[in-house]
Design an enzyme around this catalytic site. Structure first.
Site, mmCIF file in Angstrom:
data_model
loop_
_atom_site.group_PDB
_atom_site.id
_atom_site.type_symbol
_atom_site.label_atom_id
_atom_site.label_comp_id
_atom_site.label_asym_id
_atom_site.label_seq_id
_atom_site.Cartn_x
_atom_site.Cartn_y
_atom_site.Cartn_z
ATOM 1 N N HIS A 1 -28.787 -5.540 -49.422
ATOM 2 C CA HIS A 1 -29.528 -6.037 -48.258
ATOM 3 C C HIS A 1 -28.865 -5.525 -46.981
ATOM 4 C CE1 HIS A 1 -31.432 -8.494 -45.328
ATOM 5 N NE2 HIS A 1 -30.715 -9.589 -45.459
ATOM 6 N N CYS B 1 -32.100 -10.015 -39.923
ATOM 7 C CA CYS B 1 -32.599 -9.477 -41.198
ATOM 8 C C CYS B 1 -34.033 -8.958 -41.103
ATOM 9 C CB CYS B 1 -32.525 -10.543 -42.289
ATOM 10 S SG CYS B 1 -30.894 -11.264 -42.499
ATOM 11 N N CYS C 1 -36.199 -14.481 -45.204
ATOM 12 C CA CYS C 1 -35.536 -15.412 -44.298
ATOM 13 C C CYS C 1 -34.747 -14.593 -43.288
ATOM 14 C CB CYS C 1 -34.633 -16.380 -45.061
ATOM 15 S SG CYS C 1 -33.367 -15.606 -46.088
#
Length: 430
Positions: free
Chosen positions: A356, A104, A387
């Site tokens: 996302h 991510c 995160c």
């Protein structure tokens, strides 16, 4: 707010500024989604081309590096994205590039990596970004995790399922209730809708040409948001990651396709070329946590980044947190004593609403923060944090160049570095 001592630390070497940033509209990762017929690398190319278009004062040959991230580096997300995207976007063949993977935090890592290259004088200008076509490349697709991870107890089996790690956060803290998470998820949708209506979201977007039922059209708006979401409407949603759990579709970021890119430069080089400075990178940090509670990663990363900057959380006037899951954001807020409705945090909504696209999201956060800096010069410092899968966190602290106290003058060390000479004593930048 409590003021901190005047002496601050941060990146050594030249000051690095964010000149500009753009993103594609985000699409839903499914067979009939916005980008079902579009290549992942073409999404990244659209962003890089738009950066060059928006910044005509930048000679393309001055770009010294292109770093593009993807979590699943195969197919149209493989083949050293930074290099291939640079060539497809029309940058000169002399401009090098590379690919990045930190799940991510891929685009955020690309950003801090090229910023470090700029700070030490290796390059003057660079492009960083990320792309994820989750409709074509699901998280973990094609991966072969070593069975020793679970067999030898290195990680819990939950660590490989992001939604399960969010359930673990709920389990570990009685304050992190489903009702509280539901409320946060609905608020994210409401805030995004308000920002869209006010015209703030469109400023970040580049229109993308797509094929739709055999004809060309333009993607101009985000597809994932669900306007009109209410608490009553989400209260009875199922919990897909655990029977009787607390994580639902309303409190999770949707699977998303999209790309982002940003332009960074040494502060003195940006001034030389007549390029804007929208934010200055002050410090950054990455941290590891137990992968089974992946969502706690932003907490130690933020503490470290603030320490490096010589700042406290009370000095931070704007915070952009990636909303992988509502519970992850709530855990972050609790760790720093912030209220769920703190106006500094995600006032235009976040990933629960907008989506996302994994490796792309870090630059989206920076773009939104830079926009807030421009709209409110009273904010001096902000941070972007997220995160990261397999138990990591990533945080960048930024300074607002529009703040009255901002010192835009480069130091003598910066002049030496840009001339190719290393100062005998590295200077600590404010």
């Amino acid at each position: 707010m409590t003021s901190s001592p005047p002496t601050r630390r941060g990146l050594l070497g030249r000051r690095v500024v964010l000149v500009d940033g753009v993103r594609t509209p985000f699409g839903r990762a499914r067979d009939d989604g916005l980008y079902a017929g579009t290549r992942a690398d073409d999404l990244a190319v659209a962003c890089v081309r738009e950066l060059l278009h928006r910044n005509p004062n930048l000679p393309p040959e001055r770009v010294g590096e292109v770093a593009i991230a993807a979590t699943t580096q195969q197919g149209d997300q493989g083949l050293t994205l930074g290099r291939t995207v640079a060539m497809l976007a029309g940058l000169p063949q002399e401009v090098p590039g590379y690919a990045v993977d930190r799940m991510c935090a891929g685009a955020l890592t690309a950003t801090t990596q090229v910023a470090a290259q700029i700070a030490v004088g290796a390059v003057d200008v660079a492009i960083a970004g990320g792309v994820e076509h989750m409709g074509r490349h699901p998280l973990g697709g094609g991966a072969d995790p070593n069975p020793r991870f679970v067999a030898e107890g290195i990680v819990d089996s939950d660590a490989l399922v992001m939604g399960a790690t969010a359930e673990n956060l709920h389990d570990g803290d009685a304050r992190l209730t489903r009702e509280r998470a539901d409320r946060y998820g609905v608020t994210s949708q409401e805030r995004y809708a308000a920002a869209l209506a006010a015209g703030r979201i469109d400023r970040d977007l580049v229109a993308v040409g797509i094929r739709d039922q055999g004809a060309w059209t333009l993607a101009t708006a985000d597809e994932p948001p669900r306007p009109g979401t209410t608490l009553e409407g989400v209260r009875d949603l199922p919990t897909p990651f655990r029977p009787g759990g607390r994580v639902t579709a309303a409190t999770s970021s949707p699977l998303t396709d999209g790309a982002t890119a940003c332009l960074l430069a040494a502060q003195d080089v940006a001034a030389e070329l007549g390029l804007a400075a929208r934010a200055r990178l002050v410090s950054f940090a990455y941290a590891g946590v137990d992968p089974a509670v992946m969502g706690l990663g932003p907490v130690p990363a933020t503490r470290r980044a603030l320490e490096l900057a010589g700042l406290g959380v009370d000095d931070i006037g704007a915070i952009e947190v990636n909303e992988a899951f509502a519970v992850q954001v709530l855990a972050f807020l609790d760790a720093f004593g912030l209220d769920d409705a703190d106006p500094r945090v995600n006032p235009d909504g976040g990933a629960i609403a907008v989506g996302h696209p994994l490796a792309a999201s870090g630059v989206r956060l920076a773009i939104q923060l830079a926009r807030r800096f421009e709209d409110d010069p009273s904010i001096r410092y902000g941070l972007t944090t997220m995160c990261v899968g397999l138990g990591q966190g990533a945080t960048v602290v930024w300074e607002n160049p529009h703040h009255p106290a901002y010192d835009g003058e480069p130091t003598s060390g910066e002049h030496l570095a840009s001339a190719g000479t290393t100062p005998t004593t590295p200077e600590v930048q404010l």
